[in-house]
Design a protein around this motif. Sequence first.
Motif, PDB file in Angstrom:
ATOM      1  N   THR A   1      10.113  11.276  -1.827  1.00 57.33           N
ATOM      2  CA  THR A   1       8.917  10.954  -2.610  1.00 57.33           C
ATOM      3  C   THR A   1       9.164   9.832  -3.619  1.00 57.33           C
ATOM      4  O   THR A   1       8.243   9.397  -4.297  1.00 57.33           O
ATOM      5  CB  THR A   1       8.421  12.191  -3.374  1.00 57.33           C
ATOM      6  N   TYR A   2      10.410   9.372  -3.711  1.00 61.27           N
ATOM      7  CA  TYR A   2      10.749   8.294  -4.647  1.00 61.27           C
ATOM      8  C   TYR A   2      10.545   6.936  -3.986  1.00 61.27           C
ATOM      9  O   TYR A   2      11.002   6.689  -2.876  1.00 61.27           O
ATOM     10  CB  TYR A   2      12.214   8.442  -5.083  1.00 61.27           C
ATOM     11  N   ASN A   3       9.820   6.068  -4.688  1.00 62.84           N
ATOM     12  CA  ASN A   3       9.578   4.713  -4.211  1.00 62.84           C
ATOM     13  C   ASN A   3      10.074   3.714  -5.249  1.00 62.84           C
ATOM     14  O   ASN A   3       9.867   3.904  -6.458  1.00 62.84           O
ATOM     15  CB  ASN A   3       8.078   4.484  -3.999  1.00 62.84           C
TER      16      ASN A   3
ATOM     17  N   VAL B   1      10.640  10.744 -10.185  1.00 66.69           N
ATOM     18  CA  VAL B   1       9.827   9.543 -10.349  1.00 66.69           C
ATOM     19  C   VAL B   1       9.165   9.206  -9.012  1.00 66.69           C
ATOM     20  O   VAL B   1       9.811   9.228  -7.963  1.00 66.69           O
ATOM     21  CB  VAL B   1      10.698   8.360 -10.836  1.00 66.69           C
ATOM     22  N   ASP B   2       7.885   8.891  -9.076  1.00 68.18           N
ATOM     23  CA  ASP B   2       7.153   8.567  -7.849  1.00 68.18           C
ATOM     24  C   ASP B   2       7.257   7.091  -7.504  1.00 68.18           C
ATOM     25  O   ASP B   2       7.333   6.730  -6.321  1.00 68.18           O
ATOM     26  CB  ASP B   2       5.686   8.962  -8.014  1.00 68.18           C
ATOM     27  N   LEU B   3       7.242   6.234  -8.524  1.00 71.89           N
ATOM     28  CA  LEU B   3       7.325   4.796  -8.269  1.00 71.89           C
ATOM     29  C   LEU B   3       8.043   4.112  -9.425  1.00 71.89           C
ATOM     30  O   LEU B   3       7.664   4.289 -10.586  1.00 71.89           O
ATOM     31  CB  LEU B   3       5.931   4.182  -8.107  1.00 71.89           C
TER      32      LEU B   3
ATOM     33  N   ASP C   1       0.872  -1.180   0.000  1.00 69.23           N
ATOM     34  CA  ASP C   1       0.000   0.000   0.000  1.00 69.23           C
ATOM     35  C   ASP C   1       0.906   1.226   0.000  1.00 69.23           C
ATOM     36  O   ASP C   1       1.716   1.408   0.921  1.00 69.23           O
ATOM     37  CB  ASP C   1      -0.891   0.022   1.239  1.00 69.23           C
ATOM     38  N   LEU C   2       0.769   2.060  -1.028  1.00 69.63           N
ATOM     39  CA  LEU C   2       1.630   3.234  -1.136  1.00 69.63           C
ATOM     40  C   LEU C   2       0.801   4.486  -1.367  1.00 69.63           C
ATOM     41  O   LEU C   2      -0.224   4.456  -2.074  1.00 69.63           O
ATOM     42  CB  LEU C   2       2.615   3.078  -2.304  1.00 69.63           C
ATOM     43  N   LYS C   3       1.257   5.564  -0.801  1.00 75.48           N
ATOM     44  CA  LYS C   3       0.630   6.863  -1.023  1.00 75.48           C
ATOM     45  C   LYS C   3       1.551   7.698  -1.910  1.00 75.48           C
ATOM     46  O   LYS C   3       2.740   7.842  -1.622  1.00 75.48           O
ATOM     47  CB  LYS C   3       0.395   7.576   0.310  1.00 75.48           C
ATOM     48  N   ILE C   4       1.001   8.245  -2.982  1.00 73.00           N
ATOM     49  CA  ILE C   4       1.734   9.135  -3.886  1.00 73.00           C
ATOM     50  C   ILE C   4       1.230  10.549  -3.658  1.00 73.00           C
ATOM     51  O   ILE C   4       0.018  10.812  -3.752  1.00 73.00           O
ATOM     52  CB  ILE C   4       1.531   8.730  -5.360  1.00 73.00           C
ATOM     53  N   ASN C   5       2.134  11.449  -3.359  1.00 77.86           N
ATOM     54  CA  ASN C   5       1.750  12.824  -3.002  1.00 77.86           C
ATOM     55  C   ASN C   5       1.484  13.690  -4.219  1.00 77.86           C
ATOM     56  O   ASN C   5       2.071  14.765  -4.400  1.00 77.86           O
ATOM     57  CB  ASN C   5       2.834  13.459  -2.119  1.00 77.86           C
ATOM     58  N   LYS C   6       0.611  13.219  -5.077  1.00 78.37           N
ATOM     59  CA  LYS C   6       0.183  13.966  -6.258  1.00 78.37           C
ATOM     60  C   LYS C   6      -1.259  13.595  -6.563  1.00 78.37           C
ATOM     61  O   LYS C   6      -1.715  12.500  -6.211  1.00 78.37           O
ATOM     62  CB  LYS C   6       1.044  13.626  -7.478  1.00 78.37           C
ATOM     63  N   LEU C   7      -1.948  14.489  -7.253  1.00 81.79           N
ATOM     64  CA  LEU C   7      -3.260  14.143  -7.765  1.00 81.79           C
ATOM     65  C   LEU C   7      -3.112  13.496  -9.133  1.00 81.79           C
ATOM     66  O   LEU C   7      -2.197  13.816  -9.893  1.00 81.79           O
ATOM     67  CB  LEU C   7      -4.137  15.392  -7.867  1.00 81.79           C
ATOM     68  N   ALA C   8      -4.024  12.586  -9.447  1.00 77.46           N
ATOM     69  CA  ALA C   8      -4.009  11.912 -10.753  1.00 77.46           C
ATOM     70  C   ALA C   8      -5.363  12.118 -11.425  1.00 77.46           C
ATOM     71  O   ALA C   8      -6.135  11.184 -11.638  1.00 77.46           O
ATOM     72  CB  ALA C   8      -3.716  10.429 -10.573  1.00 77.46           C
TER      73      ALA C   8
END
Length: 386
Positions: free
Chosen positions: A353-355, A318-320, A147-154
Amino acid sequence: MFSLVILIAFLIYGGINYWIGRWVWLGMFEYLPNAKAWRKYYWLLFSVIAFSYILGQAFQKYLPANLNRMIAYIGAYWLGAMFYLVLILLLLEILRIVNKFINFIPQTFLKKPANKLVLSLIILSSLTCILAYGTWNAQNPRVHHYDLKINKLAGNIRTLHAVMISDIHLGTINQENTLVGLINRVNALHPDVILFAGDVFDENVEVFVQQKMAIPFQSLKAPYGTYAVLGNHEYIGGHAEEAVHYLDEAGIHVLRDQTVEIANSINLVGRDDLSGARFNGIKRADLQSLLKNADRQFPILVLDHQPSHLEEAEKEGVDLQLSGHTHHGQLWPAQWVTQCIFEKDWGLLQKGTYNLIVSDGYGTWGPPIRLGNHPEIVDIQLQFQP
């Protein structure tokens, strides 16, 4: 130069196998009646087994499919057995050297043929148990959830359910039954998008074509599509272009240094494998150029087979990143090596913020066994919010 490297590798491989073969002979057969008469037959059989993997790879185009698979299995299991026999014999050699100084094992005990035979039987029985467990383990994949949270809206997408699979190695050993089992398990997870992180093929595409594996691939279900990148094995086999063709035919969108948008809200970057340049002379594009026209306010997901040069992905926001390649060593304790080579050889790495998620893969390369790790399907639930 390449021929010299091959020759040196062949001599080293031959020397290791001679060491093992001599140990087996001295421990189990030397004292049998008429042992000298049987010696040449022993070495002939041992040589065939020891070099069967190499022979199978060299002549696979000229052998019937069933015979080729039998040779491949014998050779692959021998590679696993050889790996552990080398470790065991190294340990015995260390004990022998230490015993010269401490003498904790009487020399009279070591010289008795019966004691040598018992020791050899114990070692070979233990090895059989190791290979049997490793085979079972390799055939029982697990689902690993993140379970990951990305600090951006999509855009309007608040969550994304992604399934990632790497390193299936479809070929002579991992065949249609492996693929069908994988696809059934992936569909049972009901993902939004399916991502293959390289090494779908194990150096050749013949088995894929013969067994019409495109058909089970076409049954994959994901509303946002199915994507893949190439791994090093597609290039090693010299069938990268064919691999792309057959995957496209199976309904899988292969990204080769390309960026696409998922649901007009998420950037998905598929990078060509690092090894490609060694085989086709074309250096892969850098991430900056691949993201040149991307809307960076949206999340950035990267598929890259090898978890290398992580600083580039981190720098480009990159977020993920999803990778495979390492197999987490596949055979314990080989992960000690992969942990030295890669900053993260399995699992989740987070830097700001990089995963990064590195899978240890679904299939196997070489020996169809796994020890110290489990084959896996990576199940990821992403939540987007600033």
